[in-house]
Design an enzyme around this catalytic site. Structure first.
Site, mmCIF file in Angstrom:
data_model
loop_
_atom_site.group_PDB
_atom_site.id
_atom_site.type_symbol
_atom_site.label_atom_id
_atom_site.label_comp_id
_atom_site.label_asym_id
_atom_site.label_seq_id
_atom_site.Cartn_x
_atom_site.Cartn_y
_atom_site.Cartn_z
ATOM 1 N N LYS A 32 0.850 -1.182 0.000
ATOM 2 C CA LYS A 32 0.000 0.000 0.000
ATOM 3 C C LYS A 32 0.894 1.243 0.000
ATOM 4 C CE LYS A 32 -2.231 1.654 3.760
ATOM 5 N NZ LYS A 32 -2.174 3.114 3.882
ATOM 6 N N ASP A 59 -3.527 4.362 -1.571
ATOM 7 C CA ASP A 59 -4.431 4.779 -0.488
ATOM 8 C C ASP A 59 -4.375 6.296 -0.324
ATOM 9 O OD1 ASP A 59 -5.946 4.856 1.858
ATOM 10 O OD2 ASP A 59 -4.274 4.254 3.135
ATOM 11 N N LEU A 60 -5.100 7.002 -1.196
ATOM 12 C CA LEU A 60 -5.066 8.475 -1.140
ATOM 13 C C LEU A 60 -6.346 9.053 -0.558
ATOM 14 C CD1 LEU A 60 -3.218 9.334 -4.489
ATOM 15 C CD2 LEU A 60 -2.278 9.032 -2.200
ATOM 16 N N LYS A 61 -7.348 8.213 -0.330
ATOM 17 C CA LYS A 61 -8.583 8.629 0.373
ATOM 18 C C LYS A 61 -9.137 9.953 -0.147
ATOM 19 C CE LYS A 61 -7.421 6.402 4.807
ATOM 20 N NZ LYS A 61 -5.997 6.062 4.671
ATOM 21 N N LEU A 62 -9.502 9.987 -1.418
ATOM 22 C CA LEU A 62 -9.993 11.234 -2.006
ATOM 23 C C LEU A 62 -11.324 11.674 -1.380
ATOM 24 C CD1 LEU A 62 -7.848 10.242 -4.084
ATOM 25 C CD2 LEU A 62 -9.199 11.372 -5.819
ATOM 26 N N HIS A 63 -11.501 12.963 -1.222
ATOM 27 C CA HIS A 63 -12.730 13.516 -0.622
ATOM 28 C C HIS A 63 -12.826 14.982 -1.051
ATOM 29 C CE1 HIS A 63 -15.347 13.888 3.286
ATOM 30 N NE2 HIS A 63 -15.978 14.291 2.198
ATOM 31 N N ASP A 64 -13.637 15.244 -2.072
ATOM 32 C CA ASP A 64 -13.783 16.615 -2.574
ATOM 33 C C ASP A 64 -15.103 16.660 -3.355
ATOM 34 O OD1 ASP A 64 -13.215 19.262 -3.572
ATOM 35 O OD2 ASP A 64 -11.092 18.834 -3.338
ATOM 36 N N ILE A 65 -15.344 17.724 -4.089
ATOM 37 C CA ILE A 65 -16.583 17.792 -4.862
ATOM 38 C C ILE A 65 -16.498 16.771 -6.010
ATOM 39 C CG2 ILE A 65 -17.086 20.185 -4.247
ATOM 40 C CD1 ILE A 65 -16.060 20.975 -7.062
ATOM 41 N N PRO A 66 -17.645 16.267 -6.476
ATOM 42 C CA PRO A 66 -17.634 15.191 -7.479
ATOM 43 C C PRO A 66 -16.762 15.487 -8.702
ATOM 44 C CG PRO A 66 -19.846 15.457 -6.624
ATOM 45 C CD PRO A 66 -19.018 16.558 -6.017
ATOM 46 N N ASN A 67 -16.851 16.688 -9.240
ATOM 47 C CA ASN A 67 -16.098 17.020 -10.451
ATOM 48 C C ASN A 67 -14.582 16.899 -10.227
ATOM 49 O OD1 ASN A 67 -15.876 18.203 -13.182
ATOM 50 N ND2 ASN A 67 -14.979 19.919 -12.062
ATOM 51 N N THR A 119 -10.309 3.588 11.186
ATOM 52 C CA THR A 119 -10.155 2.679 12.331
ATOM 53 C C THR A 119 -9.553 3.380 13.550
ATOM 54 O OG1 THR A 119 -8.135 1.944 11.238
ATOM 55 C CG2 THR A 119 -10.047 0.507 11.076
ATOM 56 N N ARG A 181 -3.311 -5.799 14.669
ATOM 57 C CA ARG A 181 -2.210 -5.871 15.620
ATOM 58 C C ARG A 181 -1.953 -7.336 15.958
ATOM 59 N NH1 ARG A 181 -1.485 -1.852 13.709
ATOM 60 N NH2 ARG A 181 -1.308 0.241 14.581
ATOM 61 N N GLY A 210 0.611 -2.162 8.790
ATOM 62 C CA GLY A 210 1.723 -1.209 8.716
ATOM 63 C C GLY A 210 2.764 -1.513 9.766
ATOM 64 N N ARG A 211 2.710 -0.746 10.848
ATOM 65 C CA ARG A 211 3.764 -0.817 11.858
ATOM 66 C C ARG A 211 4.049 -2.198 12.446
ATOM 67 N NH1 ARG A 211 1.091 4.329 14.552
ATOM 68 N NH2 ARG A 211 -0.626 3.266 13.501
HETATM 69 O O1 C5P Z 1 0.677 1.029 11.120
HETATM 70 P P1 C5P Z 1 -0.739 0.574 10.975
HETATM 71 O O2 C5P Z 1 -0.877 -0.942 10.861
HETATM 72 O O3 C5P Z 1 -1.651 1.165 12.009
HETATM 73 O O4 C5P Z 1 -1.162 1.158 9.547
HETATM 74 C C1 C5P Z 1 -2.459 1.113 9.068
HETATM 75 C C2 C5P Z 1 -2.503 1.737 7.707
HETATM 76 O O5 C5P Z 1 -3.832 1.698 7.231
HETATM 77 C C3 C5P Z 1 -2.060 3.192 7.652
HETATM 78 O O6 C5P Z 1 -1.343 3.348 6.440
HETATM 79 C C4 C5P Z 1 -3.354 3.993 7.608
HETATM 80 O O7 C5P Z 1 -3.242 5.163 6.829
HETATM 81 C C5 C5P Z 1 -4.287 3.006 6.914
HETATM 82 N N1 C5P Z 1 -5.714 3.151 7.196
HETATM 83 C C6 C5P Z 1 -6.277 3.090 8.456
HETATM 84 N N2 C5P Z 1 -7.636 3.220 8.624
HETATM 85 C C7 C5P Z 1 -8.424 3.384 7.589
HETATM 86 C C8 C5P Z 1 -7.869 3.440 6.302
HETATM 87 C C9 C5P Z 1 -6.500 3.308 6.145
HETATM 88 O O8 C5P Z 1 -5.572 2.898 9.428
HETATM 89 N N3 C5P Z 1 -9.744 3.447 7.769
#
Ligand code: C5P
Length: 233
Positions: A32, A59-67, A119, A181, A210-211
């Site tokens: 990702k 994973d850029l999570k776009l959020h703006d006006i539809p156009n 989350t 986790r 991620g982490r």
């Molecule tokens: O490090 P960790 O496991 O918490 O990373 C979770 C990844 O998922 C991050 O890159 C975070 O931006 C992404 N994410 C999230 N919750 C969402 C969507 C994406 O934690 N609802």
């Protein structure tokens, strides 16, 4: 696509990302690319990782006006990515526009997902700060239904909600779940979390980790542990 583990490459630059991925010699994990890395490196990082054989969730999570979102998605559709996303809170009109923008001239397009509630958001904060009443699971299911009606392929949600989303939208509607986790003691800023095995049991299609992998002493071993607990094999 088969159930899989996606590594969140939340790194500051290409050099760090490539050095990290060099450690994975047996297979090319699904990765990702999030805001940090994309804003630092732009489309070149997508090309580099695609060339190396990785599947990519942008994973850029776009959020703006539809156009605006439609036009941005058209630009992103030129990249070799497998998944991309936006915020369901942008409304059904925005999601429909995004889908239109993302669909290439030949009819192909990456998987399009909607983020429901992050989350890191607790039910309490959703009530007090976002002024959304009721259960967080109901909000997630409502957003998922809206995304499905707009023609999207699935949602990003907590693994705890994957089962409810499947019930609401059917088994084929994808659930991609961060908030993973290895054990309950290491939540950090995430709130609605599970282990990889629990996520699989609840019905998640893809876990985003991620982490727990990137900050592990042995990232390859941590990745393999996730794969073993989550993939069907
Ligand atoms: O490090 P960790 O496991 O918490 O990373 C979770 C990844 O998922 C991050 O890159 C975070 O931006 C992404 N994410 C999230 N919750 C969402 C969507 C994406 O934690 N609802």
């Amino acid at each position: 696509m088969k159930r899989d583990v996606i590594i969140a490459c939340d790194f500051p630059d290409a050099a760090t990302t490539l050095a990290f991925l060099d450690r994975f010699t047996d297979e090319k994990p699904f990765v990702k690319i999030g805001m940090e890395l994309y804003y630092a490196e732009g489309p070149s990082i997508v090309r580099a990782l695609h060339q190396r054989g990785h599947k990519i969730f942008l994973d850029l999570k776009l959020h703006d006006i539809p156009n605006t979102v439609q036009k941005a998605m058209t630009v992103l559709s030129r990249l070799d990515i497998d998944m991309v996303n936006l915020h369901a809170a942008g409304t059904k009109a925005m999601m429909e526009a995004a889908l239109k923008g993302l669909t290439r001239a030949d009819g192909s397009r990456p998987i399009l997902l909607a983020v429901t509630q992050l989350t890191s958001t607790s039910e309490e904060r959703m009530h007090e700060e976002l002024l959304i009443s009721g259960r967080i699971g109901d909000c997630v299911c409502h957003y998922a239904k809206m995304a499905q009606e707009a023609g999207l392929d699935g949602v990003v949600c907590s693994p705890l909600e994957a089962g409810m989303v499947k019930k609401e939208c059917g088994a084929a509607f994808l659930t991609v779940t961060p908030g993973i986790r290895m054990d309950a003691g290491t939540a950090g800023d995430q709130v609605r979390i599970t282990t990889p095995a629990q996520a699989k049991e609840i019905g998640s299609d893809f876990i985003v980790v991620g982490r727990p992998i990137t900050a592990a002493e042995d990232p390859v071993a941590a990745y393999k542990q996730c794969v073993k607990a989550f993939r069907d094999e």
